[in-house]
Scaffold this motif. Sequence first.
Motif, PDB file in Angstrom:
ATOM      1  N   TRP A   1       2.067  -8.567  -4.366  1.00 42.09           N
ATOM      2  CA  TRP A   1       2.277  -7.340  -5.141  1.00 42.09           C
ATOM      3  C   TRP A   1       3.721  -7.276  -5.618  1.00 42.09           C
TER       4      TRP A   1
ATOM      5  N   GLY B   1      -0.389   2.688   2.983  1.00 42.96           N
ATOM      6  CA  GLY B   1       0.258   1.485   2.481  1.00 42.96           C
ATOM      7  C   GLY B   1       0.421   0.434   3.568  1.00 42.96           C
TER       8      GLY B   1
ATOM      9  N   GLY C   1       4.645  -4.581  -7.957  1.00 44.63           N
ATOM     10  CA  GLY C   1       4.801  -3.262  -8.565  1.00 44.63           C
ATOM     11  C   GLY C   1       6.092  -2.679  -8.301  1.00 44.63           C
TER      12      GLY C   1
ATOM     13  N   VAL D   1      -2.619   0.363  -2.832  1.00 42.30           N
ATOM     14  CA  VAL D   1      -1.655   1.450  -3.009  1.00 42.30           C
ATOM     15  C   VAL D   1      -0.258   0.873  -2.813  1.00 42.30           C
ATOM     16  N   HIS D   2       0.751   1.645  -3.188  1.00 42.32           N
ATOM     17  CA  HIS D   2       2.123   1.201  -2.976  1.00 42.32           C
ATOM     18  C   HIS D   2       2.315   0.871  -1.493  1.00 42.32           C
TER      19      HIS D   2
ATOM     20  N   TYR E   1       4.543   1.367   0.587  1.00 44.60           N
ATOM     21  CA  TYR E   1       5.168   2.409   1.403  1.00 44.60           C
ATOM     22  C   TYR E   1       4.472   3.755   1.273  1.00 44.60           C
ATOM     23  N   ARG E   2       3.297   3.776   0.617  1.00 44.49           N
ATOM     24  CA  ARG E   2       2.557   5.038   0.535  1.00 44.49           C
ATOM     25  C   ARG E   2       2.216   5.475   1.956  1.00 44.49           C
TER      26      ARG E   2
ATOM     27  N   GLY F   1      -2.439  -6.796  -0.523  1.00 44.79           N
ATOM     28  CA  GLY F   1      -2.106  -5.387  -0.383  1.00 44.79           C
ATOM     29  C   GLY F   1      -3.355  -4.570  -0.109  1.00 44.79           C
TER      30      GLY F   1
END
Length: 98
Positions: A96, A68, A98, A60-61, A63-64, A57
């Motif tokens: 990831w 992202g 999360g 960050v998320h 889909y940020r 990754g």
Amino acid sequence: MDDTTSGAVNWLLSSAEPAVRMLARRDLRAQDTARDGDVLADPKVRALLSGQHEDSGFGVHPYREWTGAHWRLVSLVELGIPAPQTRALRAAAPSWTG
């Protein structure tokens, strides 16, 4: 192709950006660019792949917006990154959770 179109295509083909040259060859001249590795040298492509973490990754998320993995991968596809590209493939399926 008329002179104006030919001039525009030649201008794109002479771009300093490898992705622009590759896309012009592929989309405007219908040339096979599947093995065109020059696009990996493009500063935009290098920037999109930079900062990748051990988990594949980008910290960050996924889909940020804009930072992202999702947005980076969309941009890489638009720039015509050749397949397979290991770092892009890892970003598409990171560990990831999360």
